[in-house]
Scaffold this active site. Structure first.
Site, short mmCIF file in Angstrom:
data_model
loop_
_atom_site.label_atom_id
_atom_site.label_comp_id
_atom_site.label_asym_id
_atom_site.label_seq_id
_atom_site.Cartn_x
_atom_site.Cartn_y
_atom_site.Cartn_z
N GLY A 11 2.80 -9.64 -8.48
CA GLY A 11 3.85 -10.01 -7.60
C GLY A 11 3.29 -10.65 -6.30
O GLY A 11 2.60 -10.03 -5.50
N ARG A 21 -7.15 -16.37 3.96
CA ARG A 21 -7.55 -17.32 5.13
C ARG A 21 -8.62 -16.54 5.89
O ARG A 21 -9.97 -16.94 6.19
CB ARG A 21 -6.69 -17.56 6.13
CG ARG A 21 -7.07 -18.23 7.58
CD ARG A 21 -5.73 -18.41 8.35
NE ARG A 21 -6.17 -19.12 9.65
CZ ARG A 21 -6.56 -18.29 10.65
NH1 ARG A 21 -6.27 -17.16 10.60
NH2 ARG A 21 -6.80 -19.05 11.80
N VAL A 24 -11.96 -16.05 3.80
CA VAL A 24 -12.57 -17.17 3.50
C VAL A 24 -13.50 -17.59 4.99
O VAL A 24 -14.49 -17.78 4.93
CB VAL A 24 -11.72 -18.47 3.24
CG1 VAL A 24 -12.51 -19.88 3.29
CG2 VAL A 24 -11.19 -18.21 1.70
N ARG A 72 0.64 -11.91 -13.98
CA ARG A 72 0.33 -10.58 -14.76
C ARG A 72 -0.28 -10.96 -16.07
O ARG A 72 0.18 -11.50 -16.83
CB ARG A 72 1.75 -9.88 -14.57
CG ARG A 72 2.34 -9.84 -13.18
CD ARG A 72 3.60 -8.78 -13.54
NE ARG A 72 4.45 -9.15 -12.48
CZ ARG A 72 4.71 -8.46 -11.17
NH1 ARG A 72 3.62 -7.60 -10.99
NH2 ARG A 72 5.39 -8.56 -10.48
N ASP A 128 6.28 -3.90 -2.10
CA ASP A 128 6.64 -2.67 -2.38
C ASP A 128 6.47 -1.48 -1.41
O ASP A 128 6.84 -0.55 -1.47
CB ASP A 128 6.60 -2.24 -3.99
CG ASP A 128 7.07 -3.23 -4.89
OD1 ASP A 128 8.05 -3.83 -4.53
OD2 ASP A 128 6.49 -3.25 -5.94
N MET A 170 14.47 -4.91 -4.12
CA MET A 170 13.44 -4.58 -4.67
C MET A 170 12.68 -3.28 -4.38
O MET A 170 13.18 -2.63 -3.26
CB MET A 170 12.56 -5.89 -4.82
CG MET A 170 12.89 -6.96 -5.84
SD MET A 170 11.69 -8.18 -5.91
CE MET A 170 12.37 -9.19 -7.30
N LYS A 214 37.16 3.98 8.26
CA LYS A 214 36.28 2.78 8.03
C LYS A 214 36.91 1.89 6.96
O LYS A 214 37.11 2.43 5.87
CB LYS A 214 34.94 3.57 7.39
CG LYS A 214 33.87 2.94 8.05
CD LYS A 214 32.49 3.66 7.65
CE LYS A 214 31.46 3.90 8.81
NZ LYS A 214 30.52 4.27 8.73
N SER A 216 35.34 -0.95 5.72
CA SER A 216 33.93 -1.39 4.73
C SER A 216 32.87 -0.64 4.72
O SER A 216 32.69 0.06 5.69
CB SER A 216 33.88 -2.97 5.36
OG SER A 216 33.25 -2.93 6.39
O1 F6P Z 1 5.87 -5.80 -7.28
C1 F6P Z 1 6.72 -6.40 -6.47
C2 F6P Z 1 7.89 -6.76 -7.43
O2 F6P Z 1 8.89 -7.86 -6.73
C3 F6P Z 1 8.81 -5.62 -7.47
O3 F6P Z 1 9.49 -5.16 -6.37
C4 F6P Z 1 9.73 -6.15 -8.86
O4 F6P Z 1 10.01 -4.87 -9.37
C5 F6P Z 1 8.75 -6.90 -9.49
O5 F6P Z 1 7.72 -7.33 -8.63
C6 F6P Z 1 9.58 -8.08 -10.25
O6 F6P Z 1 8.42 -8.68 -10.87
P1 F6P Z 1 8.58 -10.25 -11.48
O7 F6P Z 1 8.51 -11.18 -10.33
O8 F6P Z 1 7.42 -10.09 -12.72
O9 F6P Z 1 9.98 -10.34 -11.98
#
Ligand code: F6P
Length: 324
Positions: A11, A21, A24, A72, A128, A170, A214, A216
């Site tokens: 990812g 950068r 390189v 990937r 992540d 994510m 509260k 919300s």
């Molecule tokens: O590892 C980065 C990430 O964005 C994760 O947070 C998420 O689970 C995964 O990649 C999503 O992968 P893809 O872009 O292949 O859907």
């Protein structure tokens, strides 16, 4: 070592370009020829390998994504695929590699090193922040800020309509993005894989909030949480809660992977890129460069992949205390 190659894989993450950068420009400084492998391991297999120089990386420090593109690779998981990749590197005379990526990237790099002994040093590039051997990964800070910007906006509308929002962020199997967003976004609750928060506990927190007038609430759900994704959690709560709630669900998704890298990510990426390159030139291999307690360190790929980096208990406790 006179000829090396750099690639980005898995990812993408904001700051990968700043890292390329640094590698390189660092190579130019040390008089080393540098190549870019396009689309990670797929490019290595197909020989999609291009020469880079200081000018090739002008004006990229601030750009999201990766100029080398990413993938990937399924073929690299096979012995035949890796042999093809080795042959391509041999044909170009490449003696060392710098890999920018996460878990999958370093898993591939470790196997490749064990089979063909081409030295490789990694730079942790993933939103992540799930890699052992570095306090922070490249792209994590930007992703948290991007998610936070969205959460702040959702809070405005949640408040206007007296709604409960479940926001999924994510992180794959890790709750780092979620916990940071929960604290910085003032969320009422957070659900992360590292610390099981049963749905019943979230209901209790929401109930407590409503009894204190509260109107919300925001619940941050990490995509890898054991109770399920935000949609599932929201449904369970809707079904089980005694009072009727006006619930909405937002999945932030890939917006978290794009955008201009923050200053923190650009600096970290530059430091880790140069650190990975200079480690490689000094003879490091099969390791990832990381920053731990503000010191540059090298950790075996094997540990970065297999060892868990726990989310601090302090942070989890903080969400509980500050939300009420
Ligand atoms: O590892 C980065 C990430 O964005 C994760 O947070 C998420 O689970 C995964 O990649 C999503 O992968 P893809 O872009 O292949 O859907």
């Amino acid at each position: 070592m006179k000829k090396i190659a750099v690639y980005t894989s898995g990812g993408d993450a904001p700051g990968m370009n700043s890292c390329i950068r640094a590698i390189v420009r660092g190579a130019a400084y040390h008089g080393v020829e540098v190549y870019g492998i396009v689309r990670g391991y797929n490019g290595m297999i197909n020989g999609d390998i291009i020469p880079l120089n200081s000018q090739s990386v002008s004006n990229i420090i601030q750009r999201g994504g990766t100029i080398l593109k990413s993938a990937r690779s399924k073929e690299f998981l096979t012995t035949e695929g890796r042999k093809k990749a080795y042959d391509q590197l041999q044909a170009k005379g490449i003696e060392g590699l710098v890999a920018i990526g996460g878990n999958g990237t370093f898993t591939g790099a470790e196997i490749f090193y064990n089979e063909f002994k081409i030295p490789c040093v990694g730079a942790p590039g993933t939103i992540d922040n799930d890699l052992y051997g570095t306090d922070y990964t490249i792209g994590y800070d930007t992703a948290v800020n991007t998610a936070l910007d969205a959460i702040d906006k959702i809070r405005d509308t949640a408040d206007s309509h007296d709604r409960v929002f479940f926001i999924e962020v994510m992180g794959r199997d890790s709750g780092y993005i979620a916990i940071q967003c929960a604290i910085a976004g003032g969320a009422e609750a957070v659900m992360i894989p590292e610390n099981l928060t049963p749905v019943s506990e979230v209901m209790e927190t929401l109930q407590k909030g409503f009894s204190k007038a509260k109107s919300s609430s925001i619940v941050i759900v990490a995509e890898g949480d054991e109770e399920g994704n935000a949609q599932k959690v929201a449904q369970k709560i809707k079904d089980q809660m005694k009072i009727e709630l006006d619930i909405r669900v937002t999945t932030l998704g890939h917006i978290q992977r794009g955008g201009v890298p923050t200053a923190a990510d650009r600096i970290l990426a530059s430091r880790l890129g140069l650190g990975a390159l200079e480690g490689l030139l000094r003879g490091e291999k099969n390791v990832m460069a990381g920053v731990v307690n503000n010191q540059l360190v090298y950790t075996p790929f094997h540990d970065t992949i297999t060892k868990k980096k726990p989310v601090s208990e302090d942070l989890i406790r903080m969400v509980e205390i500050l939300s009420t």
